[in-house]
Design a protein around this motif. Structure first.
Motif, PDB file in Angstrom:
ATOM      1  N   ILE A  67       0.854  -1.177   0.000  1.00  0.00           N
ATOM      2  CA  ILE A  67       0.000   0.000   0.000  1.00  0.00           C
ATOM      3  C   ILE A  67       0.899   1.240   0.000  1.00  0.00           C
ATOM      4  N   ILE A  68       0.511   2.253  -0.752  1.00  0.00           N
ATOM      5  CA  ILE A  68       1.284   3.499  -0.824  1.00  0.00           C
ATOM      6  C   ILE A  68       0.357   4.659  -0.484  1.00  0.00           C
ATOM      7  N   PRO A  69       0.594   5.337   0.647  1.00  0.00           N
ATOM      8  CA  PRO A  69      -0.252   6.469   1.031  1.00  0.00           C
ATOM      9  C   PRO A  69       0.177   7.756   0.304  1.00  0.00           C
ATOM     10  N   ASP A  93       2.234  14.536  -1.434  1.00  0.00           N
ATOM     11  CA  ASP A  93       3.265  13.815  -0.687  1.00  0.00           C
ATOM     12  C   ASP A  93       3.052  12.318  -0.861  1.00  0.00           C
ATOM     13  N   GLN A  94       4.108  11.610  -1.236  1.00  0.00           N
ATOM     14  CA  GLN A  94       4.056  10.157  -1.405  1.00  0.00           C
ATOM     15  C   GLN A  94       4.968   9.497  -0.381  1.00  0.00           C
ATOM     16  N   LYS A  95       4.436   8.562   0.378  1.00  0.00           N
ATOM     17  CA  LYS A  95       5.220   7.815   1.352  1.00  0.00           C
ATOM     18  C   LYS A  95       5.682   6.481   0.756  1.00  0.00           C
ATOM     19  N   LYS A  96       6.628   5.861   1.426  1.00  0.00           N
ATOM     20  CA  LYS A  96       7.124   4.554   0.995  1.00  0.00           C
ATOM     21  C   LYS A  96       6.046   3.496   1.189  1.00  0.00           C
ATOM     22  N   GLU A  97       6.159   2.445   0.401  1.00  0.00           N
ATOM     23  CA  GLU A  97       5.165   1.384   0.487  1.00  0.00           C
ATOM     24  C   GLU A  97       5.335   0.566   1.769  1.00  0.00           C
ATOM     25  N   ALA A 119      -4.942   7.122  11.326  1.00  0.00           N
ATOM     26  CA  ALA A 119      -3.988   7.926  12.075  1.00  0.00           C
ATOM     27  C   ALA A 119      -2.750   8.232  11.235  1.00  0.00           C
ATOM     28  N   PHE A 120      -2.263   7.234  10.511  1.00  0.00           N
ATOM     29  CA  PHE A 120      -1.070   7.431   9.675  1.00  0.00           C
ATOM     30  C   PHE A 120      -1.330   8.489   8.615  1.00  0.00           C
ATOM     31  N   CYS A 121      -2.455   8.373   7.920  1.00  0.00           N
ATOM     32  CA  CYS A 121      -2.751   9.305   6.825  1.00  0.00           C
ATOM     33  C   CYS A 121      -3.101  10.694   7.336  1.00  0.00           C
ATOM     34  N   THR A 122      -3.700  10.761   8.528  1.00  0.00           N
ATOM     35  CA  THR A 122      -3.967  12.069   9.129  1.00  0.00           C
ATOM     36  C   THR A 122      -2.664  12.775   9.455  1.00  0.00           C
TER      37      THR A 122
END
Length: 225
Positions: A151-153, A171-175, A195-198
């Motif tokens: 999954i990539i947020p 903004d792209q986070k690591k998978e 919580a992570f995406c917030t």
């Protein structure tokens, strides 16, 4: 549900429409961490606050990710804009439980066929300042069914600064994988994602408010290939 019906010829034609549309609508697109994921397929997830979100994803995929991408879209929206089917959009109707399951099963099928999917776990559009980001459980359901798929947020933030037109900040986070998500139950794992995406979205907002453009690349300066 309405299934996707991708057409390469339509994708090419749509790109010639989308690029000038983005130029005329936004003063800039800023991106941080935007790079092609090392593994395919993947599940992209993002906050959903604007009609533009899907189009931004199509642009990023065309010039940076280059995946065979499909996108879950509310049935009412896809009925209104049926041509998005030719770009890989498919529907979900959250008012009908059977339709929800059909859409999730179709998404699972796409992933197992090697295609990437874009999901907006909030389900509907909400103002980008709305908190908390309330997610449905569908993403975790898919990750449990496809544990080898990452999954990539992605976070999206729209802002006015010193130009007549607004800007898009991305903004792209690591998978990461389902085994990296805390919690033993689906609801707990969904809460972890919320919580992570917030936190990711609030961090992005901090960059925007501080005008820290040096931490981002200007995505439209990249030559089209």
């Amino acid at each position: 549900m309405i299934k996707a019906k991708k057409k390469k010829s339509f994708e090419l034609a749509f790109d010639s429409y989308l690029r000038p549309l983005l130029r005329s609508s936004f003063s800039n697109l800023f991106g941080r961490g935007i790079e092609a994921p090392p593994k395919k397929p993947v599940i992209f997830i993002a906050n959903h606050s604007s009609w533009w979100d899907g189009l931004i994803f199509f642009y990023l995929n065309k010039y940076f990710w280059k995946h065979d991408i499909h996108m879950m879209m509310h049935e009412s929206g896809l009925t209104r804009y049926p041509y998005f089917r030719f770009l890989g959009a498919f529907s979900i109707n959250r008012k009908k439980p059977k339709d929800i399951m059909a859409s999730l099963e179709y998404t699972e099928q796409l992933l197992k066929e090697g295609k990437s999917v874009v999901l907006f776990p909030q389900g509907d559009e909400f103002h980008q300042e709305s908190r908390p980001l309330t997610f449905h459980n569908g993403v975790i359901y898919l990750l449990e069914r496809c544990p080898d798929i990452p999954i990539i947020p992605i976070s999206l933030y729209y802002s006015f600064r010193h130009e007549r037109k607004p800007e898009v900040w991305i903004d792209q986070k690591k998978e990461f994988y389902v085994q990296d998500i805390s919690g033993s139950k689906r609801k707990e794992k969904t809460a972890f994602l919320e919580a992570f995406c917030t936190e990711q979205l609030d961090e992005l907002k901090g960059f925007v408010v501080a005008e820290q453009t040096e931490a981002f690349q200007e995505l439209r300066k990249r030559r089209n290939r």
